[in-house]
Scaffold this motif. Structure first.
Motif, PDB file in Angstrom:
ATOM      1  N   UNK A  26       0.847  -1.192   0.000  1.00 45.52           N
ATOM      2  CA  UNK A  26       0.000   0.000   0.000  1.00 45.52           C
ATOM      3  C   UNK A  26       0.882   1.242   0.000  1.00 45.52           C
ATOM      4  N   UNK A  27       0.494   2.245  -0.773  1.00 42.43           N
ATOM      5  CA  UNK A  27       1.269   3.480  -0.766  1.00 42.43           C
ATOM      6  C   UNK A  27       0.678   4.487   0.225  1.00 42.43           C
ATOM      7  N   UNK A  28       1.246   5.668   0.247  1.00 41.57           N
ATOM      8  CA  UNK A  28       0.865   6.684   1.226  1.00 41.57           C
ATOM      9  C   UNK A  28      -0.561   7.206   1.018  1.00 41.57           C
ATOM     10  N   UNK A  29      -1.144   6.896  -0.127  1.00 42.40           N
ATOM     11  CA  UNK A  29      -2.529   7.308  -0.370  1.00 42.40           C
ATOM     12  C   UNK A  29      -3.523   6.219   0.012  1.00 42.40           C
ATOM     13  N   UNK A  81       8.234   9.483  -5.789  1.00 44.98           N
ATOM     14  CA  UNK A  81       8.730   8.928  -4.533  1.00 44.98           C
ATOM     15  C   UNK A  81       7.550   8.300  -3.800  1.00 44.98           C
ATOM     16  N   UNK A  82       7.590   6.984  -3.660  1.00 44.44           N
ATOM     17  CA  UNK A  82       6.489   6.226  -3.065  1.00 44.44           C
ATOM     18  C   UNK A  82       6.888   5.709  -1.681  1.00 44.44           C
ATOM     19  N   UNK A  83       5.982   5.882  -0.722  1.00 43.39           N
ATOM     20  CA  UNK A  83       6.175   5.370   0.635  1.00 43.39           C
ATOM     21  C   UNK A  83       5.233   4.185   0.822  1.00 43.39           C
ATOM     22  N   UNK A  84       5.797   3.036   1.180  1.00 46.02           N
ATOM     23  CA  UNK A  84       5.026   1.794   1.124  1.00 46.02           C
ATOM     24  C   UNK A  84       4.939   1.083   2.468  1.00 46.02           C
ATOM     25  N   UNK A 109      10.384   4.046  -0.538  1.00 46.61           N
ATOM     26  CA  UNK A 109      10.754   3.976   0.876  1.00 46.61           C
ATOM     27  C   UNK A 109       9.795   2.991   1.537  1.00 46.61           C
ATOM     28  N   UNK A 110      10.326   1.864   1.991  1.00 42.64           N
ATOM     29  CA  UNK A 110       9.501   0.781   2.526  1.00 42.64           C
ATOM     30  C   UNK A 110       9.585   0.790   4.052  1.00 42.64           C
TER      31      UNK A 110
END
Length: 238
Positions: free
Chosen positions: A74-77, A155-158, A128-129
């Motif tokens: 899942x990403x930050x959204x 840039x994805x935060x997962x 960024x996991x």
């Protein structure tokens, strides 16, 4: 030829030969190592396969390298992020958690430098996991992304299930990771609970690891910036 004519000749002609030399011999000489050879489970030996050498137009045996396994997080959204989104992309992966007060802010600051260098470059992505996925729900990641001015879509935060993330980090990206609370329930400080790598991992368009870098060290990240450009150059000259 008088002296002035000779000087004029050198000024006009030498740069032309320099340009032609660079054009002819100065391309396609960059290379980056590939990491983590694939191992044949039946023999324990490194896997080899035939590949075409474009220089000689001949088949030759070459090492087979592991690729990052497919994953969905899942990403930050709060939306699913499928690793298929990374096909044909160069990407840099880091490991963090939002409650980290030690190395994570340093790592994220350096990843922000990578973002600034390749601002909205469609070829370059950043991941960024979180290694603390139970706490790091999407809303936490969104706040953290805002803190570091992350470019949406680059840039994805997962986050996701621990049973997915931990094997992915250990066996896919080949960096160390541990949850100390699993063997010592007395540990309560998050900075002591999640033991993770400070490394940034560079992955190419085929999903093969091309470099490891200390994400707390500016010089190491400078090297990463150069090697991303080298990798882009390799692809552009293929």
């Amino acid at each position: 030829m008088n002296k002035k004519t000779g000087i004029l000749f050198l000024v006009l002609i030498v740069p032309v030969f320099v340009y032609l030399g660079l054009k002819t011999f100065g391309t396609n000489h960059f290379s980056l190592p590939r990491y983590v050879p694939a191992i044949d489970s039946t023999t324990g030996e490194i896997k080899m396969a035939k590949r075409l050498n474009p220089r000689w137009n001949e088949a030759e045996m070459d090492t087979v390298f592991q690729t990052i396994p497919s994953f969905t997080l899942l990403d930050e959204t709060g939306k699913p992020f499928d690793s298929n989104n990374l096909k044909g992309k160069i990407y840099v992966t880091s490991f963090f958690f939002t409650r980290c007060g030690t190395i994570c802010p340093k790592i994220s600051s350096q990843v922000s430098r990578v973002q600034d260098t390749f601002h909205e470059d469609p070829e370059v992505k950043l991941l960024s996991i979180s290694v603390d996925p139970k706490y790091d729900q999407p809303e936490k990641l969104a706040a953290y992304a805002k803190r570091f001015d992350a470019n949406k879509g680059q840039w994805h935060f997962l986050t996701g299930e621990k049973k997915v993330i931990y094997p992915l980090v250990l066996q896919g990206f080949h960096v160390p990771l541990a949850d100390a609370s699993e063997y010592d329930a007395a540990i309560k400080n998050p900075d002591e609970t999640f033991i993770h790598s400070e490394r940034l991992v560079l992955v190419d368009k085929e999903g093969i690891i091309r470099g490891f870098y200390d994400g707390t060290d500016k010089k190491e990240v400078d090297r990463l910036l150069v090697e991303i450009k080298v990798l882009k150059s390799i692809y552009s000259n293929e």
